[in-house]
Write a protein that holds these residues in place. Structure first.
Motif, PDB file in Angstrom:
ATOM      1  N   TYR A  25      -0.786   2.509  -3.589  1.00 13.95           N
ATOM      2  CA  TYR A  25       0.043   2.303  -2.082  1.00 13.95           C
ATOM      3  C   TYR A  25       1.173   1.295  -2.229  1.00 13.95           C
ATOM      4  CZ  TYR A  25      -4.171   4.772  -0.322  1.00 13.95           C
ATOM      5  OH  TYR A  25      -5.010   5.794   0.027  1.00 13.95           O
ATOM      6  N   ARG A  26       2.113   1.708  -1.689  1.00 18.27           N
ATOM      7  CA  ARG A  26       3.514   1.253  -1.533  1.00 18.27           C
ATOM      8  C   ARG A  26       3.421  -0.180  -0.438  1.00 18.27           C
ATOM      9  NH1 ARG A  26       5.131   6.322  -1.140  1.00 18.27           N
ATOM     10  NH2 ARG A  26       5.718   7.324  -3.311  1.00 18.27           N
ATOM     11  N   TYR A  27       2.946  -1.139  -0.879  1.00 13.17           N
ATOM     12  CA  TYR A  27       2.658  -2.331  -0.006  1.00 13.17           C
ATOM     13  C   TYR A  27       4.224  -2.982   0.388  1.00 13.17           C
ATOM     14  CZ  TYR A  27      -2.096  -2.974  -0.617  1.00 13.17           C
ATOM     15  OH  TYR A  27      -3.510  -2.731  -0.736  1.00 13.17           O
ATOM     16  N   PRO A  28       4.213  -3.616   1.455  1.00 11.01           N
ATOM     17  CA  PRO A  28       5.461  -4.443   1.782  1.00 11.01           C
ATOM     18  C   PRO A  28       5.740  -5.538   0.722  1.00 11.01           C
ATOM     19  CG  PRO A  28       4.112  -3.973   3.827  1.00 11.01           C
ATOM     20  CD  PRO A  28       3.239  -3.693   2.801  1.00 11.01           C
ATOM     21  N   LYS A  29       6.820  -5.999   0.557  1.00 13.05           N
ATOM     22  CA  LYS A  29       7.162  -6.948  -0.378  1.00 13.05           C
ATOM     23  C   LYS A  29       6.061  -8.105  -0.272  1.00 13.05           C
ATOM     24  CE  LYS A  29      11.711  -5.571  -1.680  1.00 13.05           C
ATOM     25  NZ  LYS A  29      13.049  -6.080  -1.990  1.00 13.05           N
ATOM     26  N   VAL A  30       6.047  -8.836   1.057  1.00 15.95           N
ATOM     27  CA  VAL A  30       5.238  -9.931   1.370  1.00 15.95           C
ATOM     28  C   VAL A  30       3.664  -9.861   0.928  1.00 15.95           C
ATOM     29  CG1 VAL A  30       4.423 -11.409   3.232  1.00 15.95           C
ATOM     30  CG2 VAL A  30       6.809 -10.925   3.155  1.00 15.95           C
ATOM     31  N   LEU A  31       3.216  -8.644   1.246  1.00 14.42           N
ATOM     32  CA  LEU A  31       1.689  -8.665   0.996  1.00 14.42           C
ATOM     33  C   LEU A  31       1.611  -8.229  -0.385  1.00 14.42           C
ATOM     34  CD1 LEU A  31      -0.916  -8.189   2.321  1.00 14.42           C
ATOM     35  CD2 LEU A  31      -0.527  -5.675   2.529  1.00 14.42           C
ATOM     36  N   LEU A  32       2.585  -7.615  -1.239  1.00 19.84           N
ATOM     37  CA  LEU A  32       2.610  -7.269  -2.712  1.00 19.84           C
ATOM     38  C   LEU A  32       2.547  -8.667  -3.322  1.00 19.84           C
ATOM     39  CD1 LEU A  32       5.159  -4.713  -3.608  1.00 19.84           C
ATOM     40  CD2 LEU A  32       2.681  -4.625  -4.091  1.00 19.84           C
ATOM     41  N   PHE A  33       3.220  -9.735  -2.827  1.00 18.34           N
ATOM     42  CA  PHE A  33       3.345 -11.159  -3.301  1.00 18.34           C
ATOM     43  C   PHE A  33       2.151 -11.912  -3.083  1.00 18.34           C
ATOM     44  CE2 PHE A  33       3.919 -15.785  -2.517  1.00 18.34           C
ATOM     45  CZ  PHE A  33       4.377 -16.262  -3.704  1.00 18.34           C
ATOM     46  N   PHE A  86       0.200  -9.547 -13.560  1.00 17.55           N
ATOM     47  CA  PHE A  86       0.369  -8.861 -12.207  1.00 17.55           C
ATOM     48  C   PHE A  86       1.799  -8.874 -11.838  1.00 17.55           C
ATOM     49  CE2 PHE A  86      -0.270 -13.491 -11.074  1.00 17.55           C
ATOM     50  CZ  PHE A  86       0.631 -14.002 -10.296  1.00 17.55           C
ATOM     51  N   TYR A  87       2.609  -9.865 -12.274  1.00 16.48           N
ATOM     52  CA  TYR A  87       3.933  -9.854 -11.561  1.00 16.48           C
ATOM     53  C   TYR A  87       4.907  -9.074 -12.537  1.00 16.48           C
ATOM     54  CZ  TYR A  87       3.037 -13.653 -15.518  1.00 16.48           C
ATOM     55  OH  TYR A  87       2.588 -14.220 -16.487  1.00 16.48           O
ATOM     56  N   ASN A  88       4.369  -8.554 -13.777  1.00 16.58           N
ATOM     57  CA  ASN A  88       5.092  -7.337 -14.412  1.00 16.58           C
ATOM     58  C   ASN A  88       4.812  -6.063 -14.049  1.00 16.58           C
ATOM     59  OD1 ASN A  88       6.895  -9.580 -15.564  1.00 16.58           O
ATOM     60  ND2 ASN A  88       5.314  -9.682 -17.294  1.00 16.58           N
ATOM     61  N   LEU A  89       3.779  -5.931 -13.243  1.00  7.45           N
ATOM     62  CA  LEU A  89       3.367  -4.599 -13.130  1.00  7.45           C
ATOM     63  C   LEU A  89       4.215  -3.401 -12.580  1.00  7.45           C
ATOM     64  CD1 LEU A  89      -0.409  -5.126 -11.906  1.00  7.45           C
ATOM     65  CD2 LEU A  89       0.322  -4.079 -13.981  1.00  7.45           C
ATOM     66  N   LEU A  90       5.199  -4.294 -11.541  1.00  8.55           N
ATOM     67  CA  LEU A  90       5.988  -3.073 -10.647  1.00  8.55           C
ATOM     68  C   LEU A  90       7.022  -2.616 -11.939  1.00  8.55           C
ATOM     69  CD1 LEU A  90       7.036  -1.802  -8.223  1.00  8.55           C
ATOM     70  CD2 LEU A  90       8.750  -3.933  -8.109  1.00  8.55           C
ATOM     71  N   LEU A 113       1.771   9.882 -11.579  1.00  7.51           N
ATOM     72  CA  LEU A 113       1.221   8.809 -10.763  1.00  7.51           C
ATOM     73  C   LEU A 113       0.866   9.287  -9.417  1.00  7.51           C
ATOM     74  CD1 LEU A 113       2.355   7.292 -13.231  1.00  7.51           C
ATOM     75  CD2 LEU A 113       2.613   5.155 -11.582  1.00  7.51           C
ATOM     76  N   ARG A 114      -0.255   8.962  -8.780  1.00  8.59           N
ATOM     77  CA  ARG A 114      -0.281   9.156  -7.501  1.00  8.59           C
ATOM     78  C   ARG A 114       0.005   7.936  -6.525  1.00  8.59           C
ATOM     79  NH1 ARG A 114      -4.801  12.264  -6.041  1.00  8.59           N
ATOM     80  NH2 ARG A 114      -5.141  10.760  -4.493  1.00  8.59           N
ATOM     81  N   GLU A 115       1.118   8.035  -5.592  1.00 13.86           N
ATOM     82  CA  GLU A 115       1.510   7.024  -5.015  1.00 13.86           C
ATOM     83  C   GLU A 115       1.597   7.791  -3.352  1.00 13.86           C
ATOM     84  OE1 GLU A 115       5.436   6.583  -6.915  1.00 13.86           O
ATOM     85  OE2 GLU A 115       4.823   4.483  -7.197  1.00 13.86           O
ATOM     86  N   LYS A 116       0.967   6.632  -2.529  1.00 15.31           N
ATOM     87  CA  LYS A 116       1.121   7.035  -1.165  1.00 15.31           C
ATOM     88  C   LYS A 116       1.783   5.738  -0.363  1.00 15.31           C
ATOM     89  CE  LYS A 116      -2.800   9.996  -1.411  1.00 15.31           C
ATOM     90  NZ  LYS A 116      -3.950  10.386  -0.795  1.00 15.31           N
ATOM     91  N   ASP A 117       2.476   5.985   0.976  1.00 12.29           N
ATOM     92  CA  ASP A 117       3.130   5.049   1.683  1.00 12.29           C
ATOM     93  C   ASP A 117       1.855   4.042   2.354  1.00 12.29           C
ATOM     94  OD1 ASP A 117       5.677   5.728   1.198  1.00 12.29           O
ATOM     95  OD2 ASP A 117       5.561   7.005   2.835  1.00 12.29           O
TER      96      ASP A 117
END
Length: 368
Positions: free
Chosen positions: A275-283, A302-306, A320-324
């Protein structure tokens, strides 16, 4: 293109055939080789930043409850504290895979400290989680959110039936509490002697911590303080924990596979949803939602996963399966109302009130 995420054929047989074709395509390929080697290198300072950020968020939410002028603020503050605790679990997640640091002693130390707000023995979680990685969405062997068929469900004892029904529907957010109870304090759960010894040591650490922390908390704040400052944040952590892990591998168009159909290589890339999290939530969640890349290469910090995910998308387009992020409420509602029991004929789910799907052609095996 995102295969199986949009434009999915609705008939279970068609969906399964598409997945099977993709899994066959991946056989014999080294998925991890598509990720640049430099992305496997841990940076201790970056890892510690995540560790301390999450601890501060967990503690800050609890302090906020203590200082809150109104009880109406308790729930959002518990959720903030729970988010911090979930972030700590995500740090322990890297420690368990050896991607936090090259030092196994440091990984173990940080892992134990990170899981204290959950009162979770680090090695117990680590060994169960590694079983999940080795058997993702395997009907016989996966340890995470594995469904049962209707006949098995009917034969379950009443208590087990109620737990299964609850954690697959209205109480899904407590699913990892059951996970903790089943494996967290049972060294005999693990077949290897080394794993059992490590689990026993982790249990000792947790018991010693609890013997000091809980009496001190009750002495300083009373029994109500125990509820407000530990139990409620602990439940909130599990709510984040349960929701996130549940959504990674549970959806109407993602099957569990039987022995002979399941493939280790294919499971790493195809049997999880990002799921494509907002940047703050990703952090704050340390990129836990970038999950397919993690399954392909657990040693990537984890910080290299993107970046790892982008490399995989380039090397394996459409896989890859991706959803908003905005789709999570809808996907979660569909999961808790429909993804209950395994349908042996299709490999997909049906709800408690539905019968398994109609007759389909026999499914052929996918070689591992």
């Amino acid at each position: 293109m995102q295969a199986l995420a949009t434009g999915v054929p609705q008939h279970p047989k068609a969906r399964f055939d598409e997945l099977r074709e993709q899994m066959t395509t991946l056989q014999g390929q080294s998925l991890a080789a598509a990720i640049p080697r430099e992305l496997y290198e841990p940076r201790l300072g970056r890892g510690l930043l995540g560790f301390f950020t999450s601890y501060l968020l967990w503690a800050g939410g609890i302090v906020g409850v203590a200082l809150a002028p109104s009880a109406w603020l308790y729930l959002p503050l518990w959720l903030v504290s729970g988010l911090g605790g979930w972030g700590l679990h995500c740090i322990a997640h890297d420690c368990g895979h050896g991607s936090f640091s090259r030092s196994q002693r440091l990984n173990s130390l940080i892992g134990h400290l990170a899981l204290l707000p959950l009162v979770y023995p680090f090695h117990a979680w680590k060994h169960v989680h590694n079983l999940h990685h080795a058997n993702t969405n395997s009907l016989e062997k996966d340890t995470d959110w594995r469904p049962v068929d209707a006949l098995t469900f009917q034969r379950m004892p009443l208590v087990d039936k109620l737990v299964y029904m609850g954690t697959r529907s209205v109480f899904f957010w407590l699913g990892t509490v059951h996970y903790w109870l089943v494996s967290g304090f049972r060294p005999g759960f693990f077949p290897q002697a080394k794993a059992r010894a490590e689990v026993r040591r982790s249990i000792v650490y947790v018991v010693l911590f609890s013997a000091v922390f809980f009496p001190a908390l009750v002495y300083a704040t009373g029994w109500m303080g125990l509820l407000l400052y530990f139990v409620a944040p602990w439940v909130a952590i599990h709510a984040w924990f349960s929701t996130t892990t549940y959504m990674h591998h549970t959806t109407e168009d993602l099957p569990f596979l039987r022995q002979g159909e399941w493939s280790l290589v294919g499971s790493k890339l195809l049997l999880t949803t990002d799921y494509r999290y907002p940047k703050v939530l990703l952090f704050l969640t340390h990129n836990i939602s970038i999950h397919a890349a993690h399954h392909v290469a657990p040693k990537v910090p984890f910080y290299n996963l993107l970046q790892a995910q982008e490399a995989l998308k380039t090397a394996f387009p459409g896989m890859l399966r991706e959803k908003d992020f905005s789709s999570i409420p809808r996907e979660l509602l569909r999961a808790v109302t429909r993804c209950h029991l395994y349908d042996p004929e299709t490999g997909y789910y049906h709800s408690f009130i539905e019968k398994p799907g109609g007759s389909v052609e026999p499914r052929t095996a996918v070689s591992s």
